[in-house]
Write a protein that holds these residues in place. Sequence first.
Motif, mmCIF file in Angstrom:
data_model
loop_
_atom_site.group_PDB
_atom_site.id
_atom_site.type_symbol
_atom_site.label_atom_id
_atom_site.label_comp_id
_atom_site.label_asym_id
_atom_site.label_seq_id
_atom_site.Cartn_x
_atom_site.Cartn_y
_atom_site.Cartn_z
ATOM 1 N N ASP A 106 23.948 23.933 38.614
ATOM 2 C CA ASP A 106 24.079 25.306 38.667
ATOM 3 C C ASP A 106 23.440 25.545 40.279
ATOM 4 O OD1 ASP A 106 24.082 26.066 36.731
ATOM 5 O OD2 ASP A 106 21.721 26.042 35.912
ATOM 6 N N VAL A 107 24.127 24.855 41.348
ATOM 7 C CA VAL A 107 23.825 25.637 42.921
ATOM 8 C C VAL A 107 24.253 26.565 43.366
ATOM 9 C CG1 VAL A 107 24.142 23.935 45.116
ATOM 10 C CG2 VAL A 107 23.412 22.886 42.656
ATOM 11 N N LEU A 108 25.135 26.706 42.769
ATOM 12 C CA LEU A 108 27.014 27.610 43.279
ATOM 13 C C LEU A 108 27.777 28.211 42.691
ATOM 14 C CD1 LEU A 108 27.912 28.919 45.972
ATOM 15 C CD2 LEU A 108 30.109 26.995 45.908
ATOM 16 N N PHE A 109 27.938 29.894 42.443
ATOM 17 C CA PHE A 109 28.828 30.386 41.063
ATOM 18 C C PHE A 109 29.833 30.509 41.908
ATOM 19 C CE2 PHE A 109 24.513 29.476 39.760
ATOM 20 C CZ PHE A 109 24.739 28.583 38.731
ATOM 21 N N ALA A 110 30.751 31.274 41.331
ATOM 22 C CA ALA A 110 31.685 32.425 41.313
ATOM 23 C C ALA A 110 30.715 33.750 41.951
ATOM 24 C CB ALA A 110 33.326 32.553 40.599
ATOM 25 N N GLY A 111 30.388 34.105 43.518
ATOM 26 C CA GLY A 111 29.934 35.262 43.514
ATOM 27 C C GLY A 111 28.524 35.084 43.443
ATOM 28 N N SER A 112 27.468 33.819 43.116
ATOM 29 C CA SER A 112 26.581 34.036 43.725
ATOM 30 C C SER A 112 25.809 32.188 43.179
ATOM 31 C CB SER A 112 26.209 34.369 42.121
ATOM 32 O OG SER A 112 24.416 34.171 41.909
ATOM 33 N N ILE A 113 25.089 32.547 43.541
ATOM 34 C CA ILE A 113 23.798 31.262 43.613
ATOM 35 C C ILE A 113 22.862 31.167 43.216
ATOM 36 C CG2 ILE A 113 24.736 31.313 46.710
ATOM 37 C CD1 ILE A 113 21.114 31.900 46.940
ATOM 38 N N GLY A 114 22.367 29.666 42.270
ATOM 39 C CA GLY A 114 21.820 29.344 41.416
ATOM 40 C C GLY A 114 20.028 29.945 41.596
ATOM 41 N N ARG A 115 19.197 30.209 40.491
ATOM 42 C CA ARG A 115 17.744 30.884 40.845
ATOM 43 C C ARG A 115 16.835 30.030 41.710
ATOM 44 N NH1 ARG A 115 16.544 32.875 34.855
ATOM 45 N NH2 ARG A 115 14.270 32.885 35.850
ATOM 46 N N THR A 116 16.013 30.516 42.155
ATOM 47 C CA THR A 116 15.132 29.541 42.720
ATOM 48 C C THR A 116 13.853 29.764 41.833
ATOM 49 O OG1 THR A 116 15.333 30.726 44.436
ATOM 50 C CG2 THR A 116 16.403 28.601 44.631
ATOM 51 N N ASP A 117 13.284 30.773 41.099
ATOM 52 C CA ASP A 117 12.266 30.577 40.483
ATOM 53 C C ASP A 117 12.047 30.056 39.638
ATOM 54 O OD1 ASP A 117 14.184 31.773 38.766
ATOM 55 O OD2 ASP A 117 13.365 33.234 38.133
ATOM 56 N N PHE A 118 11.900 28.515 39.167
ATOM 57 C CA PHE A 118 11.934 27.815 38.939
ATOM 58 C C PHE A 118 10.393 26.856 38.867
ATOM 59 C CE2 PHE A 118 16.110 28.757 36.670
ATOM 60 C CZ PHE A 118 16.048 29.185 35.543
ATOM 61 N N PRO A 119 9.545 26.154 39.024
ATOM 62 C CA PRO A 119 8.545 25.501 38.989
ATOM 63 C C PRO A 119 9.826 24.400 40.131
ATOM 64 C CG PRO A 119 8.223 25.932 36.712
ATOM 65 C CD PRO A 119 9.475 26.461 36.993
ATOM 66 N N ARG A 120 9.406 24.287 41.113
ATOM 67 C CA ARG A 120 9.508 23.256 42.334
ATOM 68 C C ARG A 120 10.900 23.928 42.988
ATOM 69 N NH1 ARG A 120 8.601 17.266 40.612
ATOM 70 N NH2 ARG A 120 9.886 17.269 43.407
ATOM 71 N N GLY A 121 11.208 24.928 42.370
ATOM 72 C CA GLY A 121 12.641 25.634 43.351
ATOM 73 C C GLY A 121 12.507 25.803 44.325
ATOM 74 N N ASN A 122 13.000 26.520 45.411
ATOM 75 C CA ASN A 122 12.992 26.172 46.590
ATOM 76 C C ASN A 122 14.625 26.938 47.014
ATOM 77 O OD1 ASN A 122 13.120 25.383 49.912
ATOM 78 N ND2 ASN A 122 11.305 25.042 49.675
ATOM 79 N N HIS A 123 14.078 27.957 47.623
ATOM 80 C CA HIS A 123 15.473 29.001 48.279
ATOM 81 C C HIS A 123 15.869 28.240 49.602
ATOM 82 C CE1 HIS A 123 18.066 32.697 48.393
ATOM 83 N NE2 HIS A 123 18.430 32.422 49.919
ATOM 84 N N ALA A 124 15.105 27.973 50.336
ATOM 85 C CA ALA A 124 15.380 27.617 51.519
ATOM 86 C C ALA A 124 16.800 26.162 51.260
ATOM 87 C CB ALA A 124 14.822 27.240 52.610
ATOM 88 N N ASP A 125 15.956 25.331 50.579
ATOM 89 C CA ASP A 125 16.667 24.247 50.386
ATOM 90 C C ASP A 125 18.190 24.157 49.241
ATOM 91 O OD1 ASP A 125 14.328 22.704 50.945
ATOM 92 O OD2 ASP A 125 13.886 22.238 49.491
ATOM 93 N N LEU A 126 17.986 24.979 48.695
ATOM 94 C CA LEU A 126 19.175 25.803 48.310
ATOM 95 C C LEU A 126 20.094 26.030 49.523
ATOM 96 C CD1 LEU A 126 21.189 25.751 45.421
ATOM 97 C CD2 LEU A 126 20.243 28.104 45.280
ATOM 98 N N ILE A 127 19.870 27.505 49.582
ATOM 99 C CA ILE A 127 21.285 27.120 51.099
ATOM 100 C C ILE A 127 21.567 26.225 51.860
ATOM 101 C CG2 ILE A 127 21.135 29.072 53.398
ATOM 102 C CD1 ILE A 127 21.195 30.539 50.225
ATOM 103 N N ARG A 128 20.632 25.587 51.816
ATOM 104 C CA ARG A 128 20.899 24.238 53.173
ATOM 105 C C ARG A 128 21.974 23.292 52.562
ATOM 106 N NH1 ARG A 128 15.742 22.797 53.234
ATOM 107 N NH2 ARG A 128 15.175 24.182 55.400
ATOM 108 N N SER A 129 21.191 23.205 50.650
ATOM 109 C CA SER A 129 22.093 22.251 50.441
ATOM 110 C C SER A 129 23.899 22.531 50.548
ATOM 111 C CB SER A 129 22.219 21.987 49.031
ATOM 112 O OG SER A 129 20.989 21.287 48.627
ATOM 113 N N ILE A 130 23.974 23.817 49.640
ATOM 114 C CA ILE A 130 25.081 24.667 50.051
ATOM 115 C C ILE A 130 25.671 24.175 51.482
ATOM 116 C CG2 ILE A 130 26.663 26.901 49.649
ATOM 117 C CD1 ILE A 130 24.621 27.840 47.612
ATOM 118 N N ARG A 131 26.002 24.895 52.372
ATOM 119 C CA ARG A 131 26.097 24.462 54.088
ATOM 120 C C ARG A 131 26.349 23.573 54.205
ATOM 121 N NH1 ARG A 131 23.215 30.620 55.862
ATOM 122 N NH2 ARG A 131 25.188 31.793 54.408
ATOM 123 N N GLU A 132 25.032 22.142 54.261
ATOM 124 C CA GLU A 132 25.882 21.175 54.799
ATOM 125 C C GLU A 132 25.658 20.556 53.813
ATOM 126 O OE1 GLU A 132 21.179 20.222 56.248
ATOM 127 O OE2 GLU A 132 21.500 21.846 57.721
#
Length: 316
Positions: free
Chosen positions: A253-279
Amino acid sequence: MLGRIIPKSNSSHRSRPEISIISDYSRNKAARPIPSRALYDKGFAPPQKAPRRRRERAGTIELLRPNPAQSVQATRRGATNTKPRERRANVAAAAANPRIHRMKVTLIPVTPFQQNCSLLVDEATRRAAVVDPGGDLDRIEAELEAQGVQLEKVLLTHGHVDHCAGAKTLADKYGVPIEGPQEDERFWIDMLPEQSVRFGFGHAQAFEPTRWLHDGDTVRFGEEELEVYHCPGHTPGHVIFFSRRHRVALVGDVLFAGSIGRTDFPRGNHADLIRSIREKLWPLGNDVMFVPGHGPVSTFGEERRGNPYVADNVPG
């Protein structure tokens, strides 16, 4: 718990289907073929929006990788634009050349959230791995039997109930290890019994994986090797699996066709997710085809061009 953000923007700009794919497994025998995009030299990218009925079926991706230098050819059963002569030539070449490696990926949508459980088969040894068996184990076991393969291990991208609720039961039945996710997912796995009841999954067992995975690890089944990348954001211990030989990634659930994973779960982090995808994901290559946890497959290049959250022209 559906793991993706539903984009507000319309995605009609994405390429339209050019071939049809007939699934190997269907609850609805009368269902129409699944549209997808044309085949490319190093994989293919289907449209962002799949037909509603796609969620009732599993599709099969067959990957051939001449070792070591030739390009990937990705095919799906029933691809109408692949000429019979070319298909026969590919099969004959694979049979004649022991250096050609085949891996088949069968997508089996499971649970009420239609999570893409993946059956990976090394065609040379007929050994298999199941990625993210969230439930509907009867469907997974039926596919193992139908393909006549030996399950070697269970792989997990993260600890959400729709991805791992069936892992312990499946692993125990076949006597195989569970590998993944990264250890920061322990708290999610410990909550499986509670979460499975909450979301109507029935009983699910908490468990300790045979092996926690870390960035830079590899996992093997048959003669296939998958690289492991730790990609936090959606959850803190999320990992993805990448076949460098076949140029395909299973990204949960990191990346989807036309979307990205949700980060509103416990210990989710939007900045970390974007960094994971791009780096972590983008450096693997634009040609890489990826299987997301929900919805249709795509390529990293396609998402870098048009994903409203992480395309190259999106700031941040």
